[in-house]
Each structure stands twice: as C-alpha cells, then as structure tokens.
Design an enzyme around this catalytic site. Structure first.
Site, short mmCIF file in Angstrom:
data_model
loop_
_atom_site.label_atom_id
_atom_site.label_comp_id
_atom_site.label_asym_id
_atom_site.label_seq_id
_atom_site.Cartn_x
_atom_site.Cartn_y
_atom_site.Cartn_z
N ASN A 12 -34.92 8.95 8.99
CA ASN A 12 -36.33 9.35 8.89
C ASN A 12 -36.92 8.61 7.70
OD1 ASN A 12 -38.78 10.63 8.58
ND2 ASN A 12 -37.93 12.62 7.98
N LYS A 14 -39.93 8.49 6.74
CA LYS A 14 -41.09 9.18 6.14
C LYS A 14 -42.24 8.17 5.93
CE LYS A 14 -37.84 12.48 4.31
NZ LYS A 14 -37.56 13.54 3.36
N HIS A 97 -40.65 19.17 10.71
CA HIS A 97 -40.00 18.77 9.46
C HIS A 97 -40.54 19.63 8.31
CE1 HIS A 97 -38.82 16.48 5.95
NE2 HIS A 97 -37.85 16.00 6.71
N GLU A 99 -41.41 18.97 5.41
CA GLU A 99 -42.58 18.43 4.70
C GLU A 99 -43.87 18.70 5.47
OE1 GLU A 99 -40.84 14.57 4.17
OE2 GLU A 99 -39.45 15.47 2.75
N GLU A 166 -31.86 21.71 8.18
CA GLU A 166 -32.10 21.06 6.89
C GLU A 166 -32.56 22.11 5.88
OE1 GLU A 166 -33.28 16.67 7.36
OE2 GLU A 166 -35.07 17.81 7.80
N GLY A 172 -34.30 15.69 -0.26
CA GLY A 172 -34.81 14.79 -1.29
C GLY A 172 -34.49 15.23 -2.71
N SER A 207 -30.33 15.36 1.74
CA SER A 207 -29.58 14.57 0.75
C SER A 207 -28.22 14.08 1.27
CB SER A 207 -29.41 15.36 -0.55
OG SER A 207 -30.68 15.60 -1.14
N GLY A 228 -32.91 10.99 5.22
CA GLY A 228 -34.19 10.53 4.69
C GLY A 228 -33.98 9.36 3.74
P1 PGA Z 1 -33.28 13.34 2.44
O1 PGA Z 1 -34.31 13.76 3.58
O2 PGA Z 1 -32.08 12.75 3.12
O3 PGA Z 1 -34.01 12.35 1.60
O4 PGA Z 1 -32.94 14.58 1.71
C1 PGA Z 1 -33.86 14.36 4.77
C2 PGA Z 1 -35.02 14.64 5.66
O5 PGA Z 1 -36.12 14.85 5.14
O6 PGA Z 1 -34.90 14.67 6.88
#
Ligand code: PGA
Length: 249
Positions: A12, A14, A97, A99, A166, A172, A207, A228
């Site tokens: 992803n 983003k 998601h 976010e 998640e 993140g 992460s 991500g």
């Molecule tokens: P991240 O994001 O691997 O940077 O933690 C995962 C995601 O948002 O799907």
C-alpha cells in the site's frame, strides 16, 4: 478455514510516488519465487494505476486501488468510480483503511455501500479492520472487530474478499503486535467470519518489515501481509516477499 490459499503480499503505497519513482520501484520488486503460492500486489495512488498497469502485469503483480467512491458515476467532483478502477486493470481495492476511518472519517455505513458496489464490478476488496490502542488496553478489541466485520452481513457468501487485520497502533509506528496477539486475534477474526458463513484470507498489517515478516506470517491464521512503509523500498519489500515464500515453502 482453508489455509491452502495463496498468500498475498500487498503493498500500500498510500500518498507516495511520482511516475518515475513508481516505475523504478516496480522494476526493482522481485517476482514471487513461489508464484502459485505467494501473490504480490501493489496499490499505488490513483494517478499511477494506468501508468503501471502493463509493467505490473508483465511482472505478474496484481494491481490494487486504495479507495473508491460509493456511487457508480455522476456529479461527484474529485471522486473515482469502481468502473474506472476496473478500467485501469485493478483486481484489488483496499477499503476501510484506518487512515480513511480515522483521518477522513469514513464510516462503516460508507464502507458497506462501497463493498456492495465493488463486488458488482468484480473487484476484490481488502477490507481493513483493527482496534485503536485504547481499545486494546481496555479489552474491547474483539467488540470493535465484530462491529467492523458487521459490514459483511449482507455479503454474497461466495464474494471475493480478503481481510487485513491491522491494529491501528501498529500502523506506521514501528510497533507490531506480538505473535501471540496476532494468532489470538486472527483466530477470533476467522471464527467471526465462520459465524457469518464466510471464509476468506486474512492478512496482517502494521509495521511489517524484513525483521518481523517471517514470524508474523508464520502465525496461525495469517495468510499474507498488507505492507505500507516497507512497500516503498524495493529491498525491504523483496525481503518480505522472500519471507512469505519461506513460510509457504
Ligand atoms: P505500515 O502501514 O506498514 O507503514 O505500518 C500498513 C498499512 O497502512 O496498511
């Protein structure tokens, strides 16, 4: 639950990536060493979907989008429809998601409307679910997950679907759930799906990096990863793909 399905390593991106960067990244991502057992997908921003379609297909990667609007077409300035995503060659669509839930304010109702529409267009949603840190700490994780999974209540039983668990506090942040938390939560998600007469692949996300990928994907009930930050660096993403092959091999 059937764990003989191919694993999915889904990147992803983003809101990252200009054309030259996206092309260079796809060029540097390794093809899956176990292509029948480990599928690779990338979800770049909308602006790169058409541009990367052929390059991704040549390497055997699936293409995904990061969101979609909940209407077919019309006067919705700035939005993207499911048919437009199909037109770009998308197979997957990330929905719900964290976010979008927590920054944009997307509701479970909106997610449910989007699910219905994307299934009508033959897209496979990667439905993201996960609890916030205070919910984990006050013991309400399972209630939150049940509420988020309730968007599936009118889903066709054979609908193409992938879930990504998640934990919001792991996205993140560099924090990851422990293998015990992951196994326990994935078991609960699979059980909840079963109680709705559904059975689908459940990924872990939050992460994921080369240092933890093998142990996280080795947990019972985990069938891949939604990645991500580490999906933006080919060397890291390639190591995660190799870890999936080790787990599956
Ligand atoms: P991240 O994001 O691997 O940077 O933690 C995962 C995601 O948002 O799907």
């Amino acid at each position: 639950m059937s764990l003989n399905r191919p694993m999915l390593i889904a990147g992803n991106w983003k809101m990252n990536g200009l054309l030259s960067e996206g092309q260079a990244l796809v060029r540097s991502i390794s093809t899956s060493p176990l292509a029948d057992h480990v599928e690779i997908s990338i979800s770049p921003p909308f602006t790169l979907l058409h541009a990367l379609k052929e390059q991704a297909a040549t390497k055997g990667f699936s293409l995904g989008a990061q969101d979609v609007y909940l209407q077919e077409a019309g006067a919705y300035t700035g939005e993207i429809s499911p048919a437009m995503l199909v037109d770009t060659g998308c197979k997957y669509i990330i929905l719900g998601h964290s976010e979008r839930r927590h920054i944009i304010g997307e509701s479970n109702e909106a997610i449910q409307a989007k699910l219905k529409l994307v299934w009508q267009h033959g897209l496979e949603p990667i439905l993201c679910i996960g609890e916030k840190i205070e919910e984990r700490e006050n013991g309400t994780t399972n209630n939150v997950l049940v509420e988020q999974l309730a968007v599936l209540k009118n889903a066709p039983k054979d609908a193409a679907l992938t879930i990504a668990y998640e934990p919001v506090w792991a996205i993140g942040t560099g924090l990851t759930a422990t293998p015990e938390q992951v196994s326990e939560t994935h078991a609960f998600v699979h059980q909840t799906l079963q109680s709705m007469e559904m059975d689908c692949r459940v990924l872990y996300g939050g992460s994921v990096n080369p240092g933890n990928a093998e142990s996280l994907m080795g947990c019972e009930g985990v069938e891949g990863a939604l990645v991500g930050g580490a999906s933006l660096k080919a060397d890291l993403f390639n190591q995660i793909i190799s870890s999936a092959a080790v787990v599956k091999g």
